[in-house]
Design an enzyme around this catalytic site. Structure first.
Site, mmCIF file in Angstrom:
data_model
loop_
_atom_site.group_PDB
_atom_site.id
_atom_site.type_symbol
_atom_site.label_atom_id
_atom_site.label_comp_id
_atom_site.label_asym_id
_atom_site.label_seq_id
_atom_site.Cartn_x
_atom_site.Cartn_y
_atom_site.Cartn_z
ATOM 1 C CG ASP A 76 -0.612 14.069 -13.026
ATOM 2 O OD1 ASP A 76 -1.290 14.457 -13.997
ATOM 3 O OD2 ASP A 76 0.479 14.582 -12.713
ATOM 4 N N GLY A 77 -3.383 11.067 -10.769
ATOM 5 C CA GLY A 77 -3.742 9.772 -10.196
ATOM 6 C C GLY A 77 -4.840 9.086 -10.987
ATOM 7 C CG ASN A 150 4.206 7.696 -12.451
ATOM 8 O OD1 ASN A 150 4.529 8.059 -13.572
ATOM 9 N ND2 ASN A 150 3.617 8.503 -11.595
ATOM 10 C CG ASP A 151 6.759 5.126 -8.848
ATOM 11 O OD1 ASP A 151 5.717 4.621 -8.394
ATOM 12 O OD2 ASP A 151 7.085 6.306 -8.659
ATOM 13 N NE ARG A 161 15.456 -3.312 13.850
ATOM 14 C CZ ARG A 161 16.026 -4.319 14.501
ATOM 15 N NH1 ARG A 161 17.136 -4.117 15.181
ATOM 16 N NH2 ARG A 161 15.495 -5.522 14.456
ATOM 17 C CG ASP A 180 14.382 4.751 4.802
ATOM 18 O OD1 ASP A 180 15.007 4.085 5.653
ATOM 19 O OD2 ASP A 180 14.045 5.936 4.986
ATOM 20 C CD GLN A 250 -3.575 3.230 -6.861
ATOM 21 O OE1 GLN A 250 -4.662 2.968 -6.361
ATOM 22 N NE2 GLN A 250 -3.274 4.458 -7.290
#
Length: 292
Positions: A76-77, A150-151, A161, A180, A250
């Site tokens: 998939d990559g 994808n995203d 933090r 996060d 990536q």
């Protein structure tokens, strides 16, 4: 998108995963089939290592070629990379799964030639998927523009933090998130990192994006599904200036406090040649839905 067989001059590109021994086994027969079916064949530098005398073109230059078909050998990559660099060519991609999950590259090597014959007879199903266009902004300067399949993920580093993120939809303020990270995913990307972070599964043909906070500090913050006609902006508020932007998994781009990531629907689409397996069959097979 034109029929694969409608042009007398056909050009096929082969894009391969680096260092894959399976590629060396597939290339000779694939080249023979393509040439027997009157394709001019170009390959990326990774594929060029497996056979001498091939016409080698870098991936970034492939979209400028008169492509009729792109064959992707890998996981998939590799397909994600191929989709980004060839999107402007409006060309169908055939993903041959040499990886593990194979959520996008669903064609196993054993089905390669039946799929090629289906393509030759214009009976191979084509699934059109949306892309995102994302800009990284620093002040009023665009540091980079990217196509994303994808995203896009704005995230903290492992030792940092929690960061704060301000979310805007069409310039309207939505909320501040202490988390996060933040994920903006296409329908295709809804089954990737967003799903792991608690986001919903979108069918590939849904005209929407999903925005998913990663480990938010507030229990009231939930994933948000928005029309893909909007512009999404994430403003980073980082006291430690240790955050990064990752696109389709990536390596990340370093971000500073005040940097903004803007995402909108791209004018381009990705056209995937499929075996005919429906989306829910893929979910059951790849994500083990329904297993006890």
């Amino acid at each position: 998108m034109a029929s694969l067989q409608s042009s007398s001059q056909k050009t096929a590109a082969i894009i391969s995963r680096p260092g894959s021994p399976e590629v060396a086994k597939i290339i000779p027969g694939l080249l023979t089939w393509l040439r027997d079916h009157n394709y001019r064949v170009i390959v990326d530098p990774e594929t060029g290592r497996y056979n001498s005398g091939l016409e080698v073109v870098t991936r970034v230059q492939m979209a400028a070629q008169p492509l009729t078909l792109v064959v992707v050998l890998g996981g998939d990559g590799t397909l994600l990379s191929a989709a980004r660099v060839t999107a402007a060519a409006d060309v169908p991609l055939l993903g041959v799964n040499l990886g593990t999950l194979g959520f996008l590259t669903e064609v196993p090597p054993s089905a390669l030639y039946p799929m090629l014959e289906a393509i030759a007879q214009d009976r191979a199903p084509v699934d059109s998927r949306s892309l995102m266009h994302c800009d990284l902004m620093r002040g009023e300067t665009v540091l980079g523009s990217y196509l994303v399949f994808n995203d896009a993920v704005v995230n903290k580093t492992a030792l940092a933090r929690l960061n704060s993120y301000d979310l805007y939809i069409d310039k309207a303020f939505v909320s501040s998130y202490r988390a996060d990270g933040m994920i903006v995913a296409t329908p295709t990307g809804s089954t990737a990192y967003s799903l792991s972070a608690g986001g919903p599964v979108l069918m590939p043909n849904v005209a929407a994006f999903v925005i998913t906070p990663v480990a938010p500090h507030s229990l009231t913050h939930r994933p948000l599904v928005v029309p893909d006609s909007v512009e999404i902006e994430i403003l980073l508020r980082s006291e430690e200036e240790v955050a990064y932007l990752s696109l389709d998994g990536q390596p990340g781009l370093d971000l500073r406090d005040g940097d903004r990531v803007r995402c909108r629907r791209s004018e381009h689409k990705v056209h995937l040649l499929r075996t005919g397996t429906d989306f829910f069959q893929v979910l059951r097979a790849k994500l083990k839905w329904g297993e006890r």
